[in-house]
Design an enzyme around this catalytic site. Structure first.
Site, PDB file in Angstrom:
ATOM      1  N   TYR A 153      -2.267  26.188   0.969  1.00  0.00           N
ATOM      2  CA  TYR A 153      -2.969  25.149   0.223  1.00  0.00           C
ATOM      3  C   TYR A 153      -4.020  24.512   1.131  1.00  0.00           C
ATOM      4  CZ  TYR A 153       1.132  25.042  -2.955  1.00  0.00           C
ATOM      5  OH  TYR A 153       2.147  25.354  -3.825  1.00  0.00           O
ATOM      6  N   HIS A 213      -6.145  21.830  -3.082  1.00  0.00           N
ATOM      7  CA  HIS A 213      -5.130  20.812  -3.350  1.00  0.00           C
ATOM      8  C   HIS A 213      -5.527  19.387  -2.960  1.00  0.00           C
ATOM      9  CE1 HIS A 213      -0.859  19.199  -3.110  1.00  0.00           C
ATOM     10  NE2 HIS A 213      -0.874  19.813  -4.273  1.00  0.00           N
ATOM     11  N   HIS A 240       5.701  10.127  -4.978  1.00  0.00           N
ATOM     12  CA  HIS A 240       4.869  11.304  -4.716  1.00  0.00           C
ATOM     13  C   HIS A 240       3.939  11.088  -3.526  1.00  0.00           C
ATOM     14  CE1 HIS A 240       1.727  14.408  -5.927  1.00  0.00           C
ATOM     15  NE2 HIS A 240       2.841  15.099  -5.958  1.00  0.00           N
ATOM     16  N   ASN A 247       3.136  31.089 -12.565  1.00  0.00           N
ATOM     17  CA  ASN A 247       2.555  29.922 -13.237  1.00  0.00           C
ATOM     18  C   ASN A 247       2.949  29.895 -14.708  1.00  0.00           C
ATOM     19  OD1 ASN A 247       1.275  29.164 -10.889  1.00  0.00           O
ATOM     20  ND2 ASN A 247      -0.748  29.900 -11.510  1.00  0.00           N
ATOM     21  N   ARG A 282      -9.482  21.559 -10.116  1.00  0.00           N
ATOM     22  CA  ARG A 282      -8.934  22.904  -9.989  1.00  0.00           C
ATOM     23  C   ARG A 282      -8.238  23.374 -11.255  1.00  0.00           C
ATOM     24  NH1 ARG A 282      -3.945  22.716  -6.876  1.00  0.00           N
ATOM     25  NH2 ARG A 282      -2.962  22.870  -8.914  1.00  0.00           N
ATOM     26  N   ARG A 336      10.551  18.408  -8.990  1.00  0.00           N
ATOM     27  CA  ARG A 336      10.965  19.512  -9.862  1.00  0.00           C
ATOM     28  C   ARG A 336      11.037  20.844  -9.117  1.00  0.00           C
ATOM     29  NH1 ARG A 336       7.319  19.166 -13.988  1.00  0.00           N
ATOM     30  NH2 ARG A 336       8.666  17.929 -15.315  1.00  0.00           N
ATOM     31  N   ARG A 364       8.510  17.709  -0.897  1.00  0.00           N
ATOM     32  CA  ARG A 364       8.762  19.154  -0.838  1.00  0.00           C
ATOM     33  C   ARG A 364       8.517  19.601   0.596  1.00  0.00           C
ATOM     34  NH1 ARG A 364       8.782  20.827  -6.273  1.00  0.00           N
ATOM     35  NH2 ARG A 364       7.365  19.698  -7.659  1.00  0.00           N
TER      36      ARG A 364
END
Length: 715
Positions: free
Chosen positions: A498, A622, A465, A68, A594, A435, A405
């Site tokens: 997640y 998530h 997204h 992170n 979160r 990304r 993703r």
């Protein structure tokens, strides 16, 4: 973080007037997003420090903390450095200058890194060693092990290494992002001082498993072996360090040290000037490897002459240099979680499959009732089966899918290709600008195009997204549409780590909205409104603000106003101001954010009716879930969007209403309420901008929301 440590790093306050406070424009009402993110990573580190967790779980969280932090420097700190270098004025609602932000980031990062490095060096490393997971230094190996490694180095590693001289004839080399390197000071036979750089090869395993009591059969057996037991684990760079003199015959190694740089990866594409978006993204991936240097990490024992040499040649300021006690690139140690040590991990979760997907005809079921899946407590298999069945079903004539993703060896992509081979119309909207996943998405896009899938690369200047799958099926009564809308990616690997939700529905209005949105993403269609979906950048911001204002009005009439947001980030100033207004009107606002939360709860007269918590647990929380009581009517939305300007204004995002009363009641009363009552994995954001970990009181029930969900869905 202990109370004393928190007191040593007070939140930076900004002066503001009474008029600014009244207008909800006081900078102290808006927490800095970078500091808030560091607070989130501090919570990740606190989980790693939890001695109640099995050792490899602690190691996993420690590696996540470091990963992170790497991404934070590569993206967020890089952006602030750019503002700092250009002399930009403060632009965020908290009004902290780039200089102040960089100082706060370094101050807090150093405290966190000291804790993280201390956790590894003083606790985890030795505790793991006691359980036969021994990460050792070269000097701890026996003579027998060293003799064997001598042959391994000479035959397997030495031929790959490429030392680089640094002198007027050999300029300082370009260092790639996040790789481990050596900087070496040499003295020649004639007494001249020289410098050289050596890169640790990244095409060899970083982990060398060295048998203790028996010799390896061959050099290949020294690589990573998830079943190795009773072996010492030596890091590749530690072995190379012992053999540096052999690389420079005729010279004496005066001193050497390991280093690693972090570069700016937030490279922007001039999409409006790009003739081919695919080629532009390929160029971006290449540029990212060599963006501006943001951070230099050096081994703690590195001589000052070497660190000064690096700082000068990399053009860095002192605040960009971090000394590291322990392994560099610690995030890579997450690979050790793959060791076959079940007693050092939590018991595996055995996710079940909803009954609707065991009955045979999922299409007939969806005609009668929507289905909600909740991962990882429920398997991701239904999502994949929905696609597989649709790719094989002779009645299905078209499939449209967003790809953001999807991971390696993606079953989603395989299903889309299979559907095309069976003669169906297949469209994949691939977001090339996801990304750190650009290369993978380029590969998938090219593979699908070769198979005849209609691949669309999205919209100029806007990421896609939204998580959408649309299936069009010819049935006895005519053409019918089915939709899956998710809160997370179509990635079976992350679906195990997640928590995410997905809604399957045949609701005509929602399906029509998804159809229209795909036409916007693939063609020139424009829409100013949708029937049921909240879609950014068209209607999501205005709709959320309208829902908050409506809740205020209904509360003034009936006194039962309630708003609940559960999402990853809350940053947008306009939405925060609206939540402040709701609180001031007496509406009960409960937030579970979160990560970044820029709202400050508990401010007298402003946010006294707002409570904010954050859960960091076994699974990464998530889902994005938004609830409005609406005088008992209940309006609940799930989807892909966090409350950030980029999600509301610069992305294609979707929030779908949950229209089925039973599903809506379940999400509100069981899922949200359980998570809001968590007193084991939750931290509460206080009015002084600090987070306090909650603990059950003497008379309180223990509420671990993720454990409760595991038991609820347990098979």
């Amino acid at each position: 973080m202990s109370p004393k440590e928190k007191e040593s790093i007070p939140y930076p306050e900004q002066p503001c007037s009474a008029e600014e406070m009244k207008a909800l424009d006081c900078p102290n009402l808006y927490l800095n997003r970078e500091i808030s993110w560091l607070d989130f990573n501090a919570r990740v580190l606190e989980v790693a420090e939890d001695s109640h967790l099995p050792l490899l779980e602690q190691l996993k969280f420690l590696a996540i903390f470091h990963n992170n932090l790497d991404e934070f420097f590569m993206v967020r700190v890089a952006n602030i450095l750019r503002q700092y270098s250009s002399g930009a004025a403060p632009s965020s609602p908290d009004r902290l200058s780039p200089t102040r932000q960089l100082a706060e980031i370094r101050r807090r990062a150093l405290v966190l890194l000291a804790r993280a490095q201390g956790l590894w060096r003083k606790k985890l490393a030795s505790q793991l060693a006691d359980r036969n997971v021994r990460v050792v230094r070269y000097r701890q190996l026996s003579e027998k092990q060293r003799r064997f490694l001598d042959g391994y180095f000479k035959n397997e590693i030495y031929p790959i290494l490429t030392p680089q001289a640094i002198d007027p004839g050999h300029p300082f080399p370009t260092i790639s992002n996040t790789c481990i390197n050596f900087i070496i000071q040499l003295r020649s036979r004639d007494g001249m001082n020289r410098f050289a750089r050596l890169k640790c090869p990244n095409n060899l395993s970083r982990f060398i498993f060295v048998p203790q009591n028996k010799e390896a059969k061959n050099y290949a057996s020294l690589g990573f072996d998830s079943n190795a037991r009773g072996d010492d684990i030596l890091l590749l760079e530690d072995l190379i360090a012992e053999y540096l003199p052999s690389l420079f015959p005729g010279n004496t190694v005066v001193c050497a040290g390991k280093f690693r740089i972090t570069r700016n990866t937030d490279v922007e594409i001039e999409e409006d000037e790009a003739d081919d978006l695919l080629e532009a993204v390929k160029d971006l991936v290449d540029q990212r490897r060599f963006g501006d240097v943001v951070r230099l990490e050096i081994g703690n024992s590195m001589a000052r002459e070497l660190s000064a040499f690096l700082t000068e040649h990399l053009g860095l300021r002192p605040f960009q240099v971090y000394r590291v006690k322990g392994p560099l690139a610690f995030s890579e140690l997450i690979a050790l979680y793959g060791l076959d040590r079940p007693r050092l991990k939590l018991s595996p979760l055995h996710a079940g499959v909803p009954g609707a997907f065991q009955e045979g005809d999922i299409y007939a079921h969806l005609q009668k009732k929507d289905v909600l899946v909740y991962h990882p407590y429920e398997s991701f298999t239904p999502v994949l089966d929905f696609l597989r069945r649709s790719s094989e079903d002779p009645g299905v004539v078209a499939i449209k899918q967003t790809v953001y993703r999807v991971g390696n060896d993606s079953p989603v992509v395989k299903a889309l290709i299979e559907a095309r081979r069976r003669g169906k119309q297949v469209t994949a909207v691939v977001e090339l600008k996801a990304r750190f996943d650009e290369e993978r998405n380029i590969t998938w896009a090219e593979e699908m195009e070769k198979e005849g899938v209609n691949v669309v690369y999205g919209l100029v200047g806007m990421k896609i997204h939204a998580k959408l799958c649309l299936v069009v099926r010819r049935e006895a009564g005519g053409v019918t549409r089915y939709v899956h809308i998710g809160t997370g990616n179509y990635n079976p690997s992350t679906a195990k780590m997640y928590t995410d939700m997905g809604l399957f529905t045949a609701n005509p209005a929602i399906c029509a909205d998804v159809t229209d949105l795909f036409n916007v993403m693939t063609g020139y269609a424009q829409r100013d409104a949708y029937r049921e979906l909240l879609v950014s950048p068209v209607s999501m911001r205005t709709s959320l603000l309208d829902l908050i204002r409506r809740e205020i009005t209904l509360h003034q009439q009936h006194g039962n106003g309630e708003i609940i947001f559960k999402c990853n980030q809350l940053v947008d100033k306009e939405i925060i101001r609206a939540l402040y207004s709701a609180s001031m009107a007496g509406v009960r606002v409960r937030l579970q954010i979160r990560g970044i939360c820029c709202l400050r709860p508990g401010v007298p007269g402003v946010s006294e009716n707002i409570a904010a918590t954050s859960i960091v647990g076994r699974f990464l929380e998530h889902p994005r879930v938004y609830w409005f009581n609406a005088n008992g009517e209940g309006r609940l939305y799930i989807g892909s969007a966090d409350i950030m300007p980029r999600n509301l204004d610069r992305r294609i995002e979707v929030l779908t209403p949950v229209l089925d009363p039973d599903l809506r009641s379940f999400l509100r009363n069981e899922v949200l309420e359980t998570h809001l009552r968590d007193n084991v994995q939750a931290w509460r954001l206080e009015s002084d901008a600090t987070y306090r970990r909650l603990k059950p009181g003497k008379d309180e029930n223990v509420v671990n929301s993720q454990d409760i969900m595991i038991r609820r869905y347990g098979r």
